[in-house]
Write a protein that holds these residues in place. Structure first.
Motif, mmCIF file in Angstrom:
data_model
loop_
_atom_site.group_PDB
_atom_site.id
_atom_site.type_symbol
_atom_site.label_atom_id
_atom_site.label_comp_id
_atom_site.label_asym_id
_atom_site.label_seq_id
_atom_site.Cartn_x
_atom_site.Cartn_y
_atom_site.Cartn_z
ATOM 1 N N PRO A 1 0.806 -1.227 0.000
ATOM 2 C CA PRO A 1 0.000 0.000 0.000
ATOM 3 C C PRO A 1 0.834 1.269 0.000
ATOM 4 O O PRO A 1 0.364 2.320 -0.468
ATOM 5 C CB PRO A 1 -0.814 -0.119 1.300
ATOM 6 N N SER A 2 2.072 1.205 0.511
ATOM 7 C CA SER A 2 2.905 2.407 0.569
ATOM 8 C C SER A 2 3.732 2.624 -0.686
ATOM 9 O O SER A 2 4.517 3.568 -0.765
ATOM 10 C CB SER A 2 3.845 2.321 1.783
ATOM 11 N N ALA A 3 3.581 1.788 -1.693
ATOM 12 C CA ALA A 3 4.429 1.850 -2.888
ATOM 13 C C ALA A 3 4.194 3.122 -3.682
ATOM 14 O O ALA A 3 3.080 3.666 -3.727
ATOM 15 C CB ALA A 3 4.159 0.642 -3.774
ATOM 16 N N ALA B 1 -2.755 -9.380 3.755
ATOM 17 C CA ALA B 1 -1.777 -9.230 4.837
ATOM 18 C C ALA B 1 -0.372 -9.462 4.294
ATOM 19 O O ALA B 1 -0.167 -10.271 3.381
ATOM 20 C CB ALA B 1 -2.069 -10.215 5.968
ATOM 21 N N PHE B 2 0.604 -8.752 4.880
ATOM 22 C CA PHE B 2 1.972 -8.821 4.367
ATOM 23 C C PHE B 2 2.521 -10.245 4.407
ATOM 24 O O PHE B 2 3.175 -10.689 3.457
ATOM 25 C CB PHE B 2 2.887 -7.886 5.162
ATOM 26 N N VAL C 1 4.343 -12.545 1.337
ATOM 27 C CA VAL C 1 5.635 -13.230 1.393
ATOM 28 C C VAL C 1 5.451 -14.727 1.153
ATOM 29 O O VAL C 1 6.258 -15.362 0.461
ATOM 30 C CB VAL C 1 6.336 -12.962 2.733
ATOM 31 N N ALA C 2 4.377 -15.292 1.701
ATOM 32 C CA ALA C 2 4.113 -16.716 1.495
ATOM 33 C C ALA C 2 3.859 -17.010 0.016
ATOM 34 O O ALA C 2 4.320 -18.037 -0.507
ATOM 35 C CB ALA C 2 2.924 -17.155 2.341
#
Length: 521
Positions: A279-281, A414-415, A419-420
């Motif tokens: 979201p911060s990209a 969710a972050f 990653v998963a």
């Protein structure tokens, strides 16, 4: 003479231009005419050469010459070996325009990428020249009095290099420049799809050898051909190191065969690379990076972006813009025009792309693009619009690498889920994250984050800058080439202990006193 084009083939003059380029690079005409292996440019499907393939017996003889060359070359001091590589860099600088254009014509790359590949060769020559004075060992503290322990590195021997079509000369140089300064000789089997650029590099090396003087015959030997030639090279016990770039299936066979004779493999294999967009990209930055990473070289890079994992808050904003870019990107002949996306290497690559897109649609994916563009080139060439595929889950073709411009897009919440997904494929070459939240960035780069050999921030998954070691984990093979301490793979390690005292203490406090009639007090 090159083979006359058959009826229906498009003769755009590339064959004549390539003959001229090869002549300027001192490649004898008989090396690219009259052989059994036909070479075509993917730009038009036109025949651009015919090369003679080696026989298994000729490969065995080539390894013999390389072994003899190694035995002489290992005696040459490292800095002098570095001078040979420095001179090779000079030859590459002088021939950059010709060799770079030849790369573009044989592979179908845009002109700047062809030139960039030669620049990469120049850069690794610079790196290896400096390395020739930095082949450091270690001095290690000994627990025994009046002892010194040290570690040093010696040349490994003959290095077999098997390279792929998509980077026909740069990846060779990553291996060869390091091998030469380490004191090794090289036997090179290029892709059967791109032998002409290999012939040109061989000629440039021969120019270099004449300038250097005293280069043993067989220091670089080129063997052309297909699988049988590669298998002969891989199975030869006189080749202690084999570096192979290609598919995971190919690498699995190479690794098993080399391991069977206790050789060493440097494997650079599949790369099903992902980027996470948080979201911060910075979405403007991300959009530009994604476009090149996914569509550059028509998706035929081992570091091409193949999976895009986007947070649900920015999904619509980013993917909507991506659809516009994908629909409007210029596809066509990058040599005669200004197209940004050139052709696939051949019909087999096109068929594999279409099969993957069909499988994605059957798995519930929404496919944008992917169609063949008939008016972009002749019928013998395979120009396709890059495909953007929105997937409901990471399954089916998403977990496999298809060497074509297909970008699968997934949504996350969710972050840890992102990653998963990033790590949830068999391949482990490269990865990246787009974020300005440093907590997420640092977690991505931590031991709990990306499991790939390359992890980038606010850029695509490219990893070819030569200062860093290049390679990946899992089914990517675990090999490392190019910068950092990748040079150690081309040498053998030796640990030595020196006793400069009068006593003979043993390590770990072991006592073994022998009385031989008075010599032992």
């Amino acid at each position: 003479m090159l083979k006359t084009l058959s009826q229906g083939e498009s003769n755009t003059g590339f064959a004549a231009e390539i003959r001229g380029l090869l002549a300027r690079l001192d490649v004898p005409a008989e090396r690219y005419s009259g052989g059994s292996r036909i070479v075509r440019t993917p730009l038009t499907g036109e025949v651009i050469g015919e090369v003679a393939e080696a026989t298994p017996a000729e490969v065995t003889a080539a390894v013999g010459r390389a072994q003899a060359a190694f035995e002489a070359w290992r005696k040459v001091p490292g800095p002098q070996r570095g001078e040979l590589v420095r001179l090779l860099g000079e030859e590459l600088r002088a021939a950059k325009a010709e060799l770079g254009r030849l790369v573009s014509l044989e592979v179908g790359k845009i002109i700047s990428e062809g030139l960039g590949e030669v620049q990469e060769m120049i850069d690794i020559c610079d790196f290896a020249t400096g390395l020739s004075r930095q082949l450091y060992g270690l001095t290690i503290a000994s627990e025994r009095g009046d002892h010194r322990m040290m570690e040093q590195w010696h040349p490994a021997g003959v290095v077999g290099v098997i390279s792929a079509f998509n980077f026909p000369v740069a990846v060779w140089s990553w291996n060869a420049a390091l091998a030469f300064v380490c004191g090794d000789s090289v036997v090179w089997k290029p892709s059967e799809k791109t032998p002409l650029t290999a012939l040109a590099v061989e000629a440039l090396f021969q120019r270099t050898a004449r300038r250097f003087g005293g280069v043993p015959d067989g220091l670089l030997t080129l063997v052309l051909g297909g699988r049988e030639i590669g298998e002969t090279l891989v199975d030869d016990a006189r080749v202690p190191v084999v570096s192979a770039t290609g598919s995971t299936a190919m690498g699995r066979k190479v690794g098993e065969r080399v391991a069977r004779r206790f050789g060493r493999s440097i494997l650079e294999l599949g790369g099903n690379n992902a980027s996470i967009v948080t979201p911060s990209a910075d979405l403007d930055l991300a959009l530009r990076a994604i476009a090149f990473a996914a569509m550059g070289t028509a998706g035929q890079r081992c570091t091409s972006l193949r999976r895009l994992i986007v947070h649900e808050k920015v999904y619509d904003a980013l993917v909507g813009r991506l659809r516009v870019v994908y629909a409007s990107i210029s596809v066509g002949n990058p040599v005669t025009g200004d197209a940004l996306v050139g052709p696939l290497i051949d019909g087999a690559a096109y068929d594999a792309m279409q099969q993957a897109l069909q499988a994605a649609a059957e798995a519930g994916g929404t496919v944008h693009g992917g169609e063949r563009i008939a008016d972009a080139g002749p019928a013998e060439a395979y120009y396709v619009r890059p495909a953007l595929v929105e997937m409901p889950a990471q399954a089916g073709p998403v977990v496999h690498e298809t060497f074509a411009p297909i970008l699968y897009v997934l949504k996350y919440r969710a972050f840890d889920e992102a990653v998963a997904l990033q790590n949830g494929v068999p391949q482990g070459l490269s990865s990246s994250i787009f974020a300005t939240d440093m907590r997420e960035v640092e977690r991505f780069l931590s031991a709990q984050g990306s499991d790939c050999g390359i992890a980038n921030v606010n850029m695509g998954p490219s990893g070819a800058e030569i200062g860093g070691a290049f390679g990946g984990e899992k089914e990517t093979g675990g090999g490392r080439e190019s910068g950092s301490d990748a040079w150690k793979a081309y040498m053998r390690r030796q640990t030595s202990a020196i006793n400069y005292g009068l006593n003979l203490p043993l390590a770990q406090g072991v006592k073994f006193d022998v009385d031989d009639g008075g010599l032992n007090p």
